[in-house]
Write a protein that holds these residues in place. Structure first.
Motif, short mmCIF file in Angstrom:
data_model
loop_
_atom_site.label_atom_id
_atom_site.label_comp_id
_atom_site.label_asym_id
_atom_site.label_seq_id
_atom_site.Cartn_x
_atom_site.Cartn_y
_atom_site.Cartn_z
N ALA A 1 -12.17 -29.26 -25.71
CA ALA A 1 -12.43 -28.10 -24.87
C ALA A 1 -13.87 -28.09 -24.37
CB ALA A 1 -12.14 -26.81 -25.63
N MET A 2 -14.82 -28.41 -25.26
CA MET A 2 -16.22 -28.39 -24.87
C MET A 2 -16.56 -29.52 -23.90
SD MET A 2 -18.23 -27.15 -28.34
CE MET A 2 -17.23 -28.02 -29.53
N LEU A 3 -15.95 -30.69 -24.11
CA LEU A 3 -16.15 -31.79 -23.18
C LEU A 3 -15.61 -31.43 -21.80
CD1 LEU A 3 -15.19 -34.81 -25.46
CD2 LEU A 3 -17.46 -34.35 -24.51
N SER A 4 -14.45 -30.81 -21.77
CA SER A 4 -13.85 -30.40 -20.51
C SER A 4 -14.72 -29.35 -19.81
CB SER A 4 -12.44 -29.84 -20.75
OG SER A 4 -11.84 -29.41 -19.56
N PHE A 5 -15.20 -28.38 -20.58
CA PHE A 5 -16.00 -27.31 -19.99
C PHE A 5 -17.31 -27.85 -19.41
CE2 PHE A 5 -19.25 -23.99 -20.21
CZ PHE A 5 -18.61 -22.96 -19.52
N ALA A 6 -17.97 -28.75 -20.14
CA ALA A 6 -19.23 -29.31 -19.66
C ALA A 6 -19.01 -30.11 -18.37
CB ALA A 6 -19.86 -30.19 -20.73
N SER A 7 -17.94 -30.88 -18.31
CA SER A 7 -17.64 -31.65 -17.10
C SER A 7 -17.36 -30.71 -15.93
CB SER A 7 -16.45 -32.57 -17.34
OG SER A 7 -16.70 -33.47 -18.40
N GLY A 8 -16.59 -29.66 -16.20
CA GLY A 8 -16.28 -28.70 -15.14
C GLY A 8 -17.50 -27.95 -14.65
N THR A 9 -18.42 -27.65 -15.57
CA THR A 9 -19.64 -26.95 -15.17
C THR A 9 -20.51 -27.82 -14.28
OG1 THR A 9 -19.63 -25.68 -17.23
CG2 THR A 9 -21.71 -25.82 -16.04
N ALA A 10 -20.63 -29.10 -14.63
CA ALA A 10 -21.39 -30.02 -13.77
C ALA A 10 -20.75 -30.13 -12.40
CB ALA A 10 -21.48 -31.39 -14.44
#
Length: 310
Positions: free
Chosen positions: A27-36
């Motif tokens: 979830a955190m990896l997905s969120f960080a990628s989406g934020t970028a």
């Protein structure tokens, strides 16, 4: 010669019950990628338009997947879901406003004060305080508090996002106990109420008539909302709020790494040390979460630890 065979019931709790933590990391990896990815939309529709596009598309996606209109809720539960959605909307709005002037890792670092507060309030043993303390050290090293300037307005928005992130954990823990998917879908629909008044104009004037913006917005909605929030709600059902809060200390570290990989933001030696401390705090919290001692019930109360049967 005698051979030793490990029965499933004898395996460490981390091995047998590690899947909720794996969900959190994904979830955190997905969120960080989406934020970028979301920051690439700022020049076209602004932070307000980006967060609105993300929330609206996420609400539509989750409605199609979970069909929240089929949920049967008492009035009290409906009110709780509505409040959860308003908190979710405010958390996203203030976080995106902070991203206008702050790097991803720094914004997530300040916002992490919310989960950190939840973790500290839930600490009841010395090891709990130790892992929270290590996360604090990593956070202090990660943030440019000395020798560098930081935009105070952006930091203020990130601090407001931290308050709502803490509320998101507390309310999400309660909602995760029953029909988590539909609770999240209903909450995301309510989040539109918060973001739409400030961001609907740039969405209507820009995104609706630009297929590339719509496509990027859909990607951001999937990576930053649909995937991480669904996985977090599933994980929250099986992880105490304290452990969940400390585990989220990985977020600023992952955010900093995503900035390095996707946005070319370089890290210095101090920031790498910060990431090591934060990762260590998360790993330590997970390893000791199954140790003997008190544990939280779904309602947040404490009861004696009883090993789960395989």
């Amino acid at each position: 010669m005698t051979t030793l065979a490990l029965k499933p019931s004898k395996l460490p709790d981390l091995v047998r019950n590690g899947w909720p933590y794996a969900l959190m990391v994904v979830a955190m990896l997905s969120f960080a990628s989406g934020t970028a990815a979301a920051k690439t939309l700022f020049p076209a529709i602004g932070a307000e338009g980006t967060v609105t596009l993300r929330v609206v598309l996420s609400a539509l996606l989750m409605a199609m997947i979970f069909q929240p209109w089929k949920a049967r809720r008492a009035p009290r539960d409906l009110a709780l879901t509505l409040v959860f959605g308003l908190v979710l909307g405010a958390m996203n709005l203030f976080f995106y406003l902070s991203l206008r002037t702050l790097p991803v890792g720094v914004a997530l670092g300040i916002e992490f004060l919310g989960p950190l507060s939840v973790a500290l309030l839930g600490a009841r043993r010395l090891s709990h305080f130790a892992w929270v303390g290590l996360a604090v050290v990593g956070l202090a090293l990660l943030l440019p508090l000395t020798g560098q300037s930081i935009d105070l307005v952006g930091a203020g928005f990130a601090a407001l996002a931290a308050v709502f992130w803490a509320l998101y954990i507390v309310l999400g823990k309660r909602l995760s106990e029953f029909d988590a998917g539909r609770s999240l879908a209903m909450g995301m629909a309510a989040a539109v109420i918060v973001v739409a008044p400030v961001g609907i104009e740039p969405v209507l004037s820009g995104a609706l008539f630009s297929p590339p913006i719509l496509a990027m917005g859909l990607l951001v909605a999937i990576l930053s909302s649909a995937v991480p929030y669904t996985l977090e709600m599933a994980a929250l059902r099986h992880i105490p709020k304290r452990t969940f809060g400390v585990m989220l200390s990985l977020d600023p570290a992952i955010g900093a790494l995503s900035g390095l990989i996707l946005l070319g933001e370089m890290l210095n030696g101090q920031q790498w040390l910060a990431i090591a401390c934060i990762v260590g705090a998360s790993v330590g919290a997970v390893v000791t979460s199954g140790a003997q001692g008190p544990r939280e019930t779904p309602e947040g109360e404490v009861e004696a630890f009883e090993p789960k049967e395989a």
